[in-house]
Structure formats: structure tokens, C-alpha cells
Write a protein that holds these residues in place. Structure first.
Motif, mmCIF file in Angstrom:
data_model
loop_
_atom_site.group_PDB
_atom_site.id
_atom_site.type_symbol
_atom_site.label_atom_id
_atom_site.label_comp_id
_atom_site.label_asym_id
_atom_site.label_seq_id
_atom_site.Cartn_x
_atom_site.Cartn_y
_atom_site.Cartn_z
ATOM 1 N N GLU A 16 0.829 -1.198 0.000
ATOM 2 C CA GLU A 16 0.000 0.000 0.000
ATOM 3 C C GLU A 16 0.869 1.257 0.000
ATOM 4 O O GLU A 16 0.593 2.218 -0.716
ATOM 5 N N MET A 17 1.925 1.234 0.795
ATOM 6 C CA MET A 17 2.830 2.374 0.855
ATOM 7 C C MET A 17 3.519 2.583 -0.488
ATOM 8 O O MET A 17 3.665 3.720 -0.957
ATOM 9 N N GLU A 22 4.218 5.671 -5.364
ATOM 10 C CA GLU A 22 4.166 5.757 -6.823
ATOM 11 C C GLU A 22 3.275 6.911 -7.254
ATOM 12 O O GLU A 22 3.635 7.684 -8.154
ATOM 13 N N ASP A 23 2.116 7.054 -6.603
ATOM 14 C CA ASP A 23 1.222 8.171 -6.906
ATOM 15 C C ASP A 23 1.901 9.504 -6.622
ATOM 16 O O ASP A 23 1.806 10.446 -7.412
ATOM 17 N N ALA A 57 11.120 9.501 -3.999
ATOM 18 C CA ALA A 57 11.804 8.477 -4.790
ATOM 19 C C ALA A 57 12.777 7.682 -3.912
ATOM 20 O O ALA A 57 12.895 6.459 -4.054
ATOM 21 N N GLY A 58 13.453 8.347 -3.009
ATOM 22 C CA GLY A 58 14.366 7.664 -2.088
ATOM 23 C C GLY A 58 13.628 6.722 -1.150
ATOM 24 O O GLY A 58 14.093 5.605 -0.885
ATOM 25 N N GLN A 59 12.481 7.141 -0.651
ATOM 26 C CA GLN A 59 11.679 6.288 0.224
ATOM 27 C C GLN A 59 11.162 5.071 -0.542
ATOM 28 O O GLN A 59 11.159 3.952 -0.024
ATOM 29 N N ILE A 64 11.533 -0.848 -1.705
ATOM 30 C CA ILE A 64 11.803 -1.905 -2.678
ATOM 31 C C ILE A 64 13.008 -2.729 -2.218
ATOM 32 O O ILE A 64 13.002 -3.967 -2.261
ATOM 33 N N LYS A 65 14.037 -2.046 -1.745
ATOM 34 C CA LYS A 65 15.244 -2.735 -1.264
ATOM 35 C C LYS A 65 14.906 -3.634 -0.074
ATOM 36 O O LYS A 65 15.346 -4.785 -0.018
#
Length: 87
Positions: A16-17, A22-23, A57-59, A64-65
Motif C-alpha cells: 500500500e505504501m 508511486e502516486d 523516490a528515495g523512500q 523496494i530494497k
């Protein structure tokens, strides 16, 4: 665990996050790209959107990592169990 799926709550929360991020990335990118600069105040707002885009973008990258690392750990545990079961 949730009642509806076999996935743990933290995985669903992360998904969800990721969707929210992405939004946010898309919106910040749209603002950066299409923003018109008519005066200094508008430029300040545009710079804030650029900073927001970088932060979000960093978050997103970190989530993802984290997800990828958890998947690798699970695969490693499976391999170790398989190895332990064999003579």
C-alpha cells in the motif's frame, strides 16, 4: 496475518505504501515537468516539488530494497532447509 490473504500485514502495508509513493512520485514529476514559472514565488514552489520528488523516490527505493532483502532471506532459509534435509 490477515483473514483475506496469506500475506502478513506488514507486506500488505508495504505494498500500500509503495502504491502511495508511486502516486506521489507521478504527481511530483507532473508538477516539476509542467510547472510554469511566472515569478520567483512560483519557482520556490517548483523547487519544493523537486525536493519532494527526490525524497519520495528515495523512500520508494528503500521500500523496494527492504522487500527484496526479505525475499532473499526467505529463499536462503528455504535453501538451507532443503540442504539440511538431504544426506
Amino acid at each position: 496475518m490477515t483473514d483475506e490473504t496469506d500475506e502478513p500485514d506488514d507486506v500488505l502495508e508495504r505494498d500500500e505504501m509503495l502504491a502511495l509513493l508511486e502516486d506521489g512520485i507521478e504527481e511530483a514529476h507532473r508538477k516539476v515537468k509542467s510547472g510554469r514559472v511566472y515569478d520567483a514565488e512560483n519557482e520556490k514552489v517548483r523547487i519544493k516539488w523537486i525536493r519532494t520528488l527526490g525524497y519520495v523516490a528515495g523512500q520508494y527505493r528503500q521500500l523496494i530494497k527492504d522487500r527484496d532483502l526479505e525475499e532473499i532471506e526467505e529463499r536462503l532459509e528455504d535453501l538451507e532447509q532443503q540442504r539440511g534435509d538431504q544426506p
